[in-house]
Design an enzyme around this catalytic site. Structure first.
Site, mmCIF file in Angstrom:
data_model
loop_
_atom_site.group_PDB
_atom_site.id
_atom_site.type_symbol
_atom_site.label_atom_id
_atom_site.label_comp_id
_atom_site.label_asym_id
_atom_site.label_seq_id
_atom_site.Cartn_x
_atom_site.Cartn_y
_atom_site.Cartn_z
ATOM 1 N N HIS A 66 0.814 -1.211 0.000
ATOM 2 C CA HIS A 66 0.000 0.000 0.000
ATOM 3 C C HIS A 66 0.853 1.270 0.000
ATOM 4 O O HIS A 66 0.435 2.296 -0.509
ATOM 5 C CB HIS A 66 -1.004 -0.029 1.155
ATOM 6 C CG HIS A 66 -2.191 -0.875 0.806
ATOM 7 N ND1 HIS A 66 -2.315 -2.182 1.204
ATOM 8 C CD2 HIS A 66 -3.266 -0.628 0.021
ATOM 9 C CE1 HIS A 66 -3.426 -2.689 0.694
ATOM 10 N NE2 HIS A 66 -4.032 -1.769 -0.016
ATOM 11 N N GLU B 240 -11.815 -9.787 -5.889
ATOM 12 C CA GLU B 240 -10.368 -9.832 -5.637
ATOM 13 C C GLU B 240 -9.933 -11.148 -5.011
ATOM 14 O O GLU B 240 -8.748 -11.426 -4.886
ATOM 15 C CB GLU B 240 -9.918 -8.633 -4.807
ATOM 16 C CG GLU B 240 -10.696 -8.402 -3.521
ATOM 17 C CD GLU B 240 -10.278 -7.127 -2.790
ATOM 18 O OE1 GLU B 240 -9.278 -6.510 -3.148
ATOM 19 O OE2 GLU B 240 -10.983 -6.750 -1.840
ATOM 20 N N ASP C 287 -5.113 -7.456 -5.262
ATOM 21 C CA ASP C 287 -5.291 -8.654 -4.450
ATOM 22 C C ASP C 287 -5.575 -9.882 -5.304
ATOM 23 O O ASP C 287 -5.144 -10.974 -4.966
ATOM 24 C CB ASP C 287 -6.412 -8.444 -3.421
ATOM 25 C CG ASP C 287 -5.889 -7.721 -2.200
ATOM 26 O OD1 ASP C 287 -4.795 -8.089 -1.722
ATOM 27 O OD2 ASP C 287 -6.529 -6.766 -1.742
HETATM 28 C C1 PEP Z 1 -7.031 -4.213 -5.012
HETATM 29 O O1 PEP Z 1 -6.846 -5.162 -4.275
HETATM 30 O O2 PEP Z 1 -6.779 -4.225 -6.229
HETATM 31 C C2 PEP Z 1 -7.554 -2.939 -4.463
HETATM 32 C C3 PEP Z 1 -7.921 -1.966 -5.252
HETATM 33 O O3 PEP Z 1 -7.613 -2.801 -3.132
HETATM 34 P P1 PEP Z 1 -6.357 -2.592 -2.158
HETATM 35 O O4 PEP Z 1 -5.158 -2.321 -3.023
HETATM 36 O O5 PEP Z 1 -6.692 -1.463 -1.259
HETATM 37 O O6 PEP Z 1 -6.254 -3.888 -1.442
HETATM 38 MG MG MG Z 2 -7.741 -5.216 -2.313
#
Ligand code: PEP
Ligand code: MG
Length: 765
Positions: free
Chosen positions: A360, A614, A638
């Protein structure tokens, strides 16, 4: 045997200087294995040979002088085969090379094992003996284990060597990591120490003994004060013997004990942190080798004490509240919350020793448009503090103390980047439509940092993903309904006439709340996203109420559920959303009856509900899910992690994490086909949407909307406006025939260059 193995590895990893450490180590191995000779050859890839670096048994004169080509001799064979070779009478082996200068004729048994780090042979350890025999399986297993454990230390020693050279010679030096966020940055490093860990310290000598002694004394004083405070606080809460542990720590700090030993070590020329590490590691090793379980346990007390002293040493002179005007942030682990803490207009670049390109923190760096390199690996942070560097966020390369020629070259690339950005700016307000008229909506990902992203629309037509967890992070307790309502209202009002998709709390994995710690062995497979909020309806309901209340005046809210893995989760969450909605409706009607009428625009409407696709299980239940929700949004970050079983945060497997893996692309294509069959609107809000090649493929697959960080909206719009939809269909058809990610990348890079879009994926136009 195990104790000698650990001792050898520990001593090697602690040693400040490679050559002497190798020499000491070969002596120790020879002794532990009761053999007649032990040697280490180190791989030199420039000259394509193994250089004999250390030996206890071969001629001293040949050390650092004798080499054997990668393709020659028994040493070369071990390197080529990447496995141990164990033979009696080596002279009779066809690969044996007679090298009189090393004086090995008297040895009649040979066992060599490669030292391999991340698939690369770094060197060979060999043992030899006068008796003609095969080494036993146990001996072979010992040497293999030792080599495997030494590999990381040897790789780290190499990186340290590079740093040393960089500092001493003021020469160009380069480290590589994972490209985390594109762009180029210049600046001086600001090291942020989050928590102290003696294990990450590499030993350094110094001439500045008096200063180091003072630093250590200050750290002892501060640590004593910390312990008194802790003991005082704890004794108000509990009255048992646990508090005595601080008394034990205080005693250990006394001059007669550990404190004295550290001071002695400093007087021998070691920097304070290094001296502390030497003394603490020595104690820990001695304690851990003892039979008495109680004393063995004390090793962890000593380590704890050492780390606290280290923290107080490292924090001396740092004023975290006064940041330099411009800086490049560097830390062991740059997480989203560290970034939130250091968000500042002077933050020019990000360097993280751990993490990967879909952590993140990397996603946030891309949203902030700040170049970042992740997963650089274990290097001594303190050595890089204040160092001038260039970050190439496209390739993941870090240049330390760059020379003038390199600075000139990168300044030129920055000019080209700016020109490209200017071109992109010109299309910002234009529609996102291909040359042959196919439209795809571009939306914003927002919420990873507080407040700034939705202040600029960047040409997007709504918010496709508002991540709600960051406002939950920078606090000491869960935000109240009122606080949440206020915040969500601001977000909804940023796009008053367009849809804003808010995702319910998705903590767990690599996003934790300081006041709601979750400790798990496998956090990404554990209690995360909807699993937490369904287990805590009080948190979920509060958030939903706040969203619906905030929506009263705009009616542009859509609610999205993260980490859905089964139909029942959707049913449970929908039931709770309905509950919150009808409760609020009743409350509002009651308010109305008390002649407090709602204003004309304040109408309570049930928001659309969608889910994130996801978790791979959802791909096989799209039909059932389609009948329950209003939209799907693919979380490709994910989805890639779960489909390929690769932790998105783990630098060690970063090369396996790839959204262009044929399996991921075929899954994305299936999702698009099925969603169209069941008439469910489909978007994608993972990082893939903001990548030129990814966006072209998704467009061809038939995705209706792509959601990305504000920085990418203009770039992707430019890309879309400069292609034909028909061409992207051809591109996709080709890509879906490939069997490896490498083929996909080669083909897509070539196509981007042909389309004149290469400047979006590498430095320079
Ligand atoms: C993802 O998993 O692609 C998503 C958009 O959520 P995050 O990156 O916050 O897990
Ligand atoms: Mg995600």
């Amino acid at each position: 045997m195990l104790t000698s193995l650990r001792r050898i590895v520990l001593e090697f990893s602690q040693a400040p200087e490679l050559e002497s450490a190798l020499l000491r180590m070969v002596g120790q191995i020879k002794k532990a294995m009761k053999t007649d000779c032990c040697s280490v050859h180190i791989a030199d890839y420039t000259n394509q040979h193994f250089l004999l670096m250390a030996s206890d048994g071969l001629s001293i004169d040949s050390l650092g002088q004798t080499s054997v080509a990668f393709t020659e001799g028994l040493i070369g064979l071990v390197g080529q085969r990447e496995e141990p070779i164990n033979i009696a009478n080596p002279q009779e082996h066809p690969h044996y090379i007679h090298a009189p200068e090393v004086q090995e004729d008297e040895f009649n048994a040979f066992l060599g094992t490669p030292i391999i780090h991340q698939r690369k042979v770094l060197g060979i350890i060999s043992i030899q003996q006068k008796n003609a025999r095969h080494f036993t399986e146990d001996e072979e297993a010992f040497l293999v284990t030792l080599s495997a454990q030494l590999a990381t230390s040897l790789a780290n020693a190499e990186a340290r060597g590079k740093l040393g050279l960089a500092k001493e010679e003021q020469w160009l030096k380069q480290l590589s990591g994972i490209a985390g966020a594109p762009g180029i940055a210049f600046g001086n490093i600001l090291v942020c120490s989050q928590s102290a860990n003696l294990a990450s310290i590499s030993l350094q000598k110094t001439e500045d003994i008096a200063h180091q002694l003072t630093r250590f004394e200050l750290s002892v004083d501060k640590t004593r004060a910390d312990f008194s405070n802790m003991a005082k606080k704890l004794s108000q809460l509990i009255s048992d013997d646990s508090v005595d542990v601080f008394e034990v720590y205080q005693q250990l700090l006394n001059h007669a004990n550990l404190g004295q030993e550290v001071s002695e070590s400093i007087k021998n020329g070691w920097q304070a942190e290094s001296a502390l590490k030497i003394v603490i590691d020595n104690y820990v090793m001695q304690f851990e080798a003892l039979d008495d379980a109680y004393i063995r346990e004390r090793a962890s007390d000593i380590r704890d004490l050492g780390n606290r002293l280290l923290l107080n040493l490292q924090q001396q002179g740092t004023k975290s509240n006064v940041l330099p005007k411009e800086f490049i942030l560097m830390a062991d682990d740059v997480t989203a919350s560290v970034l939130a803490e250091y968000q500042h207009q002077g933050l020019k670049g990000i360097l993280s020793l751990s993490g990967s390109n879909n952590s993140h923190a990397a996603i946030l760096a891309r949203a902030l448009d700040i170049p970042a390199i992740m997963g650089i690996g274990k290097i001594p942070l303190s050595q890089l503090d204040q160092e001038q560097v260039i970050i190439d966020g496209y390739s993941g390369e870090l240049f330390i103390a760059p020379n003038d020629a390199l600075i000139r070259e990168y300044k030129h690339l920055i000019i080209e980047e700016t020109l490209l950005a200017d071109k992109v700016k010109k299309v910002e307000k234009l529609p996102s439509v291909t040359k042959d008229g196919r439209t795809i909506e571009l939306l914003l990902n927002a919420g990873l940092s507080t407040g700034f992203e939705h202040s600029k629309h960047a040409g997007a037509v709504g918010i496709g993903l508002y991540r709600t967890e960051i406002p939950f992070m920078n606090r000491s307790c869960f935000p109240s309904e009122q606080e949440q309502t206020k915040l969500y209202r601001q977000v909804l009002s940023a796009f008053p006439k367009q849809a804003v998709t808010m995702r319910t709390l998705d903590v767990g994995g690599d996003k934790s709340l300081p006041y709601f710690p979750i400790v798990e062995d496998n956090p990404f497979l554990g209690w995360r996203g909807i699993r937490i909020t369904l287990d805590h309806p009080e948190i979920f309901l509060l958030q939903i109420r706040a969203m619906i209340k905030a929506n009263l005046s705009h009616n542009n809210l859509e609610i999205m559920l993260p980490m859905i893995s089964s139909v029942s989760e959707v049913d449970d969450a929908t039931r709770l959303i309905n509950q919150a909605f009808y409760e609020l409706k009743a409350e509002l009607q009651a308010k109305n009856k008390r002649s407090e009428p709602l204003t004309g625009s304040e109408k309570i409407l049930k928001p659309k509900i969608g889910i994130m696709i996801e978790v791979p299980s959802t791909i096989f239940q799209l039909k059932e899910l389609a009948s329950r929700v209003d939209f799907f949004s693919v979380g490709s970050n994910d989805l890639t992690q779960y489909l390929l079983a690769v932790d998105r945060n783990n630098a060690r497997v970063a090369n396996l994490y790839d959204a262009y893996h044929p399996a991921v692309l075929r899954a994305l294509n299936t999702i698009a086909e099925e969603s169209s069959k069941y008439l469910v609107p489909l978007s994608l809000c993972g990082e893939l949407a903001g990548e030129p090649a990814g966006a072209l493929l998704l467009l061809a697959m038939g995705y209706d909307k792509l959601s990305m960080n504000p920085h990418n909206v203009g770039r992707i719009k430019w890309v879309i406006r400069h292609v034909d939809f028909q061409r992207t269909k051809v591109l996709l058809a080709h890509v879906l025939t490939f069997s490896t990610a490498k083929q996909v990348h080669c083909y897509l890079n070539e196509q981007l260059e042909q389309l004149g879009l290469g400047g979006f994926v590498r430095a320079g136009m």
